[in-house]
Scaffold this active site. Sequence first.
Site, PDB file in Angstrom:
ATOM      1  N   HIS A 164      53.601  35.436  48.319  1.00  0.00           N
ATOM      2  CA  HIS A 164      53.270  35.279  46.904  1.00  0.00           C
ATOM      3  C   HIS A 164      52.914  33.841  46.542  1.00  0.00           C
ATOM      4  O   HIS A 164      52.221  33.604  45.537  1.00  0.00           O
ATOM      5  CB  HIS A 164      54.437  35.764  46.042  1.00  0.00           C
ATOM      6  CG  HIS A 164      54.054  36.184  44.656  1.00  0.00           C
ATOM      7  ND1 HIS A 164      52.982  35.645  43.972  1.00  0.00           N
ATOM      8  CD2 HIS A 164      54.611  37.088  43.806  1.00  0.00           C
ATOM      9  CE1 HIS A 164      52.891  36.209  42.771  1.00  0.00           C
ATOM     10  NE2 HIS A 164      53.859  37.079  42.651  1.00  0.00           N
ATOM     11  N   ASN A 385      36.835  49.268  46.982  1.00  0.00           N
ATOM     12  CA  ASN A 385      36.126  50.305  47.737  1.00  0.00           C
ATOM     13  C   ASN A 385      35.631  49.733  49.064  1.00  0.00           C
ATOM     14  O   ASN A 385      34.702  48.928  49.096  1.00  0.00           O
ATOM     15  CB  ASN A 385      34.961  50.827  46.892  1.00  0.00           C
ATOM     16  CG  ASN A 385      34.100  51.834  47.629  1.00  0.00           C
ATOM     17  OD1 ASN A 385      34.434  52.289  48.733  1.00  0.00           O
ATOM     18  ND2 ASN A 385      32.985  52.204  47.030  1.00  0.00           N
TER      19      ASN A 385
END
Length: 455
Positions: A164, A385
């Site tokens: 993170h 995608n």
Amino acid sequence: MMSFSVLQVKRLQLELITPAKPTLQETKFLSDIDDQEGLRFQVPVIMCYKDNPSLNKNCNPVKVIREALSRALVYYYPLAGRLKEGPNRKLMVDCNGEGILFVEASADVTLEQLGDKILPPCPLLEEFLFNFPGSDGIIGCPLLLVQVTCLTCGGFILALRVNHTMCDAPGLLLFLTAIAEMARGAHAPSILPVWERELLFSRDPPRITCVHHEYEDVIDHSDGSYASSNQSNMVQRSFYFGAKEMRVLRKQIPPHVISTCSTFDLITACLSKCRTLALKINPKQAVRVSCVVNARGKHHNVRLPLGYYGNAFACPAAFSKAEPLCKNPLGYALELVKKAKATMNEEYLRSVADLLVLRGRPQYSSTGSYLIVSDNTRAGFGDVNFGWGQPVFAGPAKALDLISFYVQHNNNTEDGILVPMCLPSSAMERFQQELESITPEPKEDICNNLRSTSQ
């Protein structure tokens, strides 16, 4: 539905994916927002895709994604490096091109058979994102672990774990979008990455100009039951908030207040009150709920380049003693949440960076009276995608102790919000009861949309 006690996931040799071309060998400092103690952990994300032969006939998702990762790392080459600490534990990344961890896997199951087991809290996460020994550290470890698991239906699951300190959700999305664009044939990312972490260094001289409840030391009046709960006693459940649940909650709020609040505000207020009651927090105890607020965009007046992929958020906290939070109507908690979020602007973020430097990067509270909530419903993971269309589900795979990630979910009839929570088992049962009490109708809708798994 198959028994997942016999789910077979076969993994091949662990690989290191390096940038496809030589990259700069240099050391880059992280920002003072990046390297705070509260971000020194790894976040798991899961993305699930159906087979789509009309879009990618005879293509192997492992091969496509592996190659796209390598090409994307040419642009995001710091992610292929390793973190190290400088004086005063200041984090920097050694851009040495060692690479990220990647593993190819296959599972004898279809996406349909998995059903809601792919949703947070994903009980099969350890199968789809194996924790390789030595891979989960912060210093000197790979900054990303990616596992692509092919399913018997032709679909696949991409699960990853990211450090993170290197990026937040919008930053990770930029990287994933770059990989997806490369996988679909692009020669370069449509948005070029920008490092420039010095934009969020502390000021000179640093000065704390705002109140930051999220970093305050508070007197703990609790009985210590939350802190003493070991991991075997902690459970995770996801709670679904659809149109009916939100309608019931809105009826409890005065019209002049509800007109200016978001769905996130209302759910957060509800969780704050129910969780405080469930944990039986001492009436005198200070309760804080921090809302992760993204600094990007015009709304908060923080000027950052479009391709900036570092951490760019703050966690202003709604603050109250437990007694008024529990005894007052839901509107009380809602006003606290709205007030906390409204404090976020460029000055607030600069003040956070200065505080972290002046006070030696204080950790967020670790008591049960503290909770961080992050809205990932518009993070954009569902638009990634790789050539097989949009994912069936994409987002954080589970809650993280005192952190809850809100994710978007369609339960086959409507779009709603799924909220994973992590609590001691006894408190979780009380939390469910409080939630059913605060949304008294229709009870069956909430109960039917509960999922739980022990961690």
